[in-house]
Design an enzyme around this catalytic site. Sequence first.
Site, PDB file in Angstrom:
ATOM      1  N   TYR A   1       9.793  -4.506 -14.230  1.00 31.43           N
ATOM      2  CA  TYR A   1      10.052  -5.412 -13.110  1.00 31.43           C
ATOM      3  C   TYR A   1       9.215  -6.681 -13.223  1.00 31.43           C
ATOM      4  O   TYR A   1       8.211  -6.733 -13.926  1.00 31.43           O
ATOM      5  CB  TYR A   1       9.752  -4.725 -11.778  1.00 31.43           C
TER       6      TYR A   1
ATOM      7  N   PHE B   1       3.724 -13.078  -9.362  1.00 33.98           N
ATOM      8  CA  PHE B   1       2.490 -12.405  -8.977  1.00 33.98           C
ATOM      9  C   PHE B   1       2.313 -11.045  -9.647  1.00 33.98           C
ATOM     10  O   PHE B   1       1.227 -10.461  -9.575  1.00 33.98           O
ATOM     11  CB  PHE B   1       2.404 -12.250  -7.448  1.00 33.98           C
ATOM     12  N   ASP B   2       3.351 -10.561 -10.308  1.00 40.67           N
ATOM     13  CA  ASP B   2       3.222  -9.270 -10.998  1.00 40.67           C
ATOM     14  C   ASP B   2       4.361  -9.126 -11.997  1.00 40.67           C
ATOM     15  O   ASP B   2       5.468  -9.616 -11.762  1.00 40.67           O
ATOM     16  CB  ASP B   2       3.261  -8.116  -9.985  1.00 40.67           C
TER      17      ASP B   2
ATOM     18  N   ILE C   1       6.903  -0.220  -1.144  1.00 43.48           N
ATOM     19  CA  ILE C   1       7.352  -0.957   0.032  1.00 43.48           C
ATOM     20  C   ILE C   1       8.799  -0.573   0.365  1.00 43.48           C
ATOM     21  O   ILE C   1       9.576  -0.195  -0.520  1.00 43.48           O
ATOM     22  CB  ILE C   1       7.234  -2.480  -0.179  1.00 43.48           C
TER      23      ILE C   1
ATOM     24  N   TYR D   1       5.451  -6.719   2.727  1.00 39.89           N
ATOM     25  CA  TYR D   1       4.079  -6.533   3.217  1.00 39.89           C
ATOM     26  C   TYR D   1       3.848  -7.123   4.598  1.00 39.89           C
ATOM     27  O   TYR D   1       2.724  -7.092   5.097  1.00 39.89           O
ATOM     28  CB  TYR D   1       3.084  -7.138   2.215  1.00 39.89           C
TER      29      TYR D   1
ATOM     30  N   PHE E   1      12.316  -9.849  -6.572  1.00 43.00           N
ATOM     31  CA  PHE E   1      12.040  -8.930  -7.685  1.00 43.00           C
ATOM     32  C   PHE E   1      13.248  -8.826  -8.602  1.00 43.00           C
ATOM     33  O   PHE E   1      14.386  -8.739  -8.140  1.00 43.00           O
ATOM     34  CB  PHE E   1      11.719  -7.524  -7.168  1.00 43.00           C
TER      35      PHE E   1
END
Length: 268
Positions: A178, A188-189, A206, A232, A248
């Site tokens: 992902y 961010f990831d 989540i 979040y 995502f």
Amino acid sequence: MKPVLKMSVLAATILLAVGCQDEKAAETKSAEPAKVEQVAAEAAPATFATEDEKAAYAIGASLAQYLSANLEQQKELGLNLDRESVLAGVSDVFSDKSRLTPEETQQALQDLDKRVSDIVEAKAQAEAEKTVKAGEEYRADFEKLDGVTKTESGLLYQVETAAEGDKPAATDTVKVHYKGMLTDGTEFDSSYKRNQPATFPLNQVIPGWTEGVQLMPVGSKFKFVIPPELAYGAQANPTIPANSTLVFEVELLEIVKAEKPATDAQTQ
């Protein structure tokens, strides 16, 4: 919010003491051109009469760095806490002629804490509103794209690579690749960058992931746009602002089957 100047006053005290020592030392020197003295001071190695003197100087230098950073932070908030005023307060107290009583000093610090807290809160609120608006606009635009589906919860997804594999349940453990981004494209990831797929129970992430990945056949790749309430929410962290809509790209590699305990095999 902690009092912002309590440590700074201590730093200023030590700085003032060091400054007075420097002034006395300068008075004992013979008159020389200022530029020559500056060059000599820069070239001469630091010397101290005792280890205590060196340690005291180090404490002053360390606290001076804190003081400088602290005042810069207040400046960024729009407060004008200049060094001269801080040093003046210390000097006046040393001379037993403080313009504030201890009670007035404490009240002034409490008032400053309140001002800083209000400014920070207002900035955070403004930033949160900006983030919410950006997310709403991004989701509205994404929803108009071909092939985008919106679920009852508000989750948006688009199939990038179709597949015919099994779909996981919420209680399953999955292995995925992902990439996670903010609506402005900031990443961010990414498991791709780590070159290592992620494996986790689907009911321990989540809500947007729990719902969305259950829609994916093994081997497929989806793009999800997840509203804050399924991500979040108002919780912020260093890489994800509060109330962020998250984007995502997810590739479902495998539904990880739990291994049977050895005792089960022995009883069969």
